[in-house]
Design an enzyme around this catalytic site. Structure first.
Site, PDB file in Angstrom:
ATOM      1  N   ASP A   1       0.774  -1.258   0.163  1.00  0.00           N
ATOM      2  CA  ASP A   1       0.062   0.083  -0.061  1.00  0.00           C
ATOM      3  C   ASP A   1       0.802   1.021  -0.006  1.00  0.00           C
ATOM      4  O   ASP A   1       1.911   1.286   0.552  1.00  0.00           O
ATOM      5  CB  ASP A   1      -0.963   0.067   1.339  1.00  0.00           C
ATOM      6  N   GLU A   2       0.096   2.353  -0.418  1.00  0.00           N
ATOM      7  CA  GLU A   2       0.833   3.631  -0.385  1.00  0.00           C
ATOM      8  C   GLU A   2       2.177   3.955  -0.951  1.00  0.00           C
ATOM      9  O   GLU A   2       3.047   4.601  -0.236  1.00  0.00           O
ATOM     10  CB  GLU A   2       0.827   4.083   0.915  1.00  0.00           C
TER      11      GLU A   2
END
EC number: 3.2.1.52
Length: 533
Positions: free
Chosen positions: A347-348
């Site tokens: 993620d991210e």
């Protein structure tokens, strides 16, 4: 005078008797009106009741010794009674019985309460364990100071037939932003197992800290594990510590899911081993540009990081040593993780170009498969080509979850707006965040995994998980405050059939649990949505 003394003594005995048996009186609610959470599939009332007292015996098959011992321990905590074991006991007995031929799912159970006998039947030891958790919730709440020397606890007769809606019912604990020692994780396991949570996902690495020993890369913990958010000293689990957590969880039928976040959220690894650092890259939209200078020079360690911003770090996806690193990490952790899943994060990762991100995720997925595990990843991993055995954890974008489904993968449901336990209850909550939503108790309860997106059907979903990120969480009391009572609500979403769930019913039942939490010193949030009195 003697007559007067005799009357006085008789009066004292009568009053004492009333006190001794105070646990036995009070509201003896029908089975169908009990406060079980998660609410079972079926509840049936019957005449009469069973009384647990000092003469009650416990009978069980040898294969259920673990479940029996845990039941004895918990009963002693709740009642002060120390049940004796008597195989083949007929009267005043609690019997645990495996039946491999029972027409139940693997985690299902049947609980039957008669006047002389309580029977918990299941196809597997897991089913038996969940059945005992239901039984324990039927025991009346009594202050320990009121037990007296001969306590008795009456439970209405009836039967429960029950099994889970979803196979995966989880909580995630972030030990990277703030570190929590083994004892705190065990305490959490004890609490969540009471609500039939069967997976504990440990977020073991992030920008702020690396929390598990990797013998082939020792500086990960020596340097990367040395701090945490706010700058305090951090900590880490040795592999022996981790194995102890796994063992403790297994006894309570909880599977540990390890997560090593990659290729982003990796500053603690870059600070330990500069050769993993690609240096400054041009960020994608959404990255925290002010943090780009933290990446420094390619091949050189980054400074340790104790803030809370995200999106600025990435592994060097072009460097062969990076893949040796992640293979060693996956191998060492997989060897001490008996569960089927390995979570690779994903993620991210804002400063990892998509043309680098996709092949990295696919290579990481292949390595997870090589070591006999199924890949779990946050929903962004769906941009890569996922294997049918992989699972995308939907936290942010339903379109990512749909992309995973279209590739034949499954999804784990964790929408930040519904189940993120680090979100504040309202604007007055003293800890927690609010970037996703304020999540009051009714909002954590009143939703269903199959109504988030019309393209996400029941058959695509393996289960539900509630993450607790710990940017603002530093101790057990704060963990409890953000977790309870919301986890009980989310546990019911994960276990109980949709048609059985009802907010009014839940808000009535959770009051019983509030009283028990108070008695046991659990620092829960008294939501104004519930009349706790």
């Amino acid at each position: 005078m003697k007559l007067k003394n005799l009357i006085g003594k008789t009066f004292v005995l009568l009053i004492s008797g009333a006190l001794l048996f105070s646990c036995d009186s009070g509201k003896n609610v029908k089975m169908s009106q009990s406060s079980i959470i998660p609410i079972p599939v079926s509840l049936t009332d019957a005449q009469g009741s069973f009384t647990i007292n000092s003469e009650t015996k416990l009978s069980f098959q040898p294969e259920l010794a673990n479940e029996a011992q845990l039941l004895i321990q918990r009963l002693k905590t709740l009642t002060s009674l120390d049940l004796e074991i008597e195989e083949g006991a007929i009267d005043n007995v609690i019997d645990l019985s495996l039946n491999p031929n029972a027409s139940l799912p693997d985690e299902g159970y049947i609980l039957e309460i008669g006047k002389e006998k309580i029977t918990v039947t299941g196809k597997t030891a897991s089913g038996i364990f969940w059945g005992t958790q239901t039984l324990l919730q039927l025991i009346p709440n009594v202050e320990r100071t009121d037990f007296g020397p001969n306590p008795q606890f009456k439970i209405s007769s009836g039967s429960v037939e029950d099994y889970p809606e979803y196979e995966y019912r989880g909580m995630m604990m972030d030990v990277a932003r703030h570190f929590f020692p083994v004892a705190e994780i065990k305490h959490l396991i004890d609490q969540i197992s009471q609500y039939k949570i069967n997976h504990l996902h440990l977020h073991l690495s992030d920008d702020q800290g690396w929390r598990i020993e990797i013998k082939s890369w020792p500086k990960l913990t020596e340097i990367g594990g040395s701090t945490q958010v706010g700058g305090e000293s951090g900590g880490y689990y040795t592999q022996e510590d981790y194995k102890e957590i796994v063992r403790y969880a297994q006894e309570r039928h909880i599977t540990i899911v390890p997560e090593i976040d990659m290729p982003g959220h990796t500053n603690s690894a870059l600070a330990a081993y500069g050769e993993l650092n690609p240096g400054i890259k041009v960020p994608e939209k959404g990255a925290v540009v002010t943090e780009q200078t933290r990446m420094g020079v390619a091949g050189q360690p980054t400074p340790l990081y104790t803030g809370t911003e995200v999106g600025f770090s990435t592994l060097d996806t072009d460097n062969p040593v990076t893949y040796q690193f992640i293979e060693d990490v996956i191998r060492e952790i997989s060897e001490i993780t008996p569960g089927p899943y390995f979570h690779i994060g994903g993620d991210e990762s804002h400063v990892t170009e998509m043309e680098d991100y996709i092949p990295f995720i696919e290579r990481a997925q292949d390595l997870v498969t090589k070591y006999g595990k199924r890949t779990l990843g946050w929903d962004e991993v769906a941009h890569a080509q996922l294997l049918p055995t992989s699972v995308a954890q939907y936290w942010a974008k339903s379109e990512n979850a749909v992309m995973a489904i279209e590739q034949g993968a499954k999804v784990l449901i964790s929408p930040a707006t519904k189940v993120y336990l680090d979100m504040k209850y309202d604007s007055t909550t003293h800890i927690g965040l609010s970037w996703a939503a304020y999540i009051e108790l009714d909002e954590a309860y009143n939703w269903d995994p199959t109504t988030l997106d019309e393209k996400i059907k029941r058959e695509h979903v393996i289960g539900v998980e509630a993450p607790l990120w710990t940017e603002t969480v530093t101790n057990r009391s704060e963990i409890e405050y953000l977790t309870f009572p919301r986890l009980a609500a989310i546990a019911e979403v994960a276990w109980s059939p949709k048609e059985k769930r009802d907010w009014e019913s839940f808000s009535r039942r959770v009051k019983f649990h509030g009283k028990r939490w108070e008695t046991e010193g659990i620092n829960f949030y008294k939501s104004p949505k519930v009349d706790w009195e």
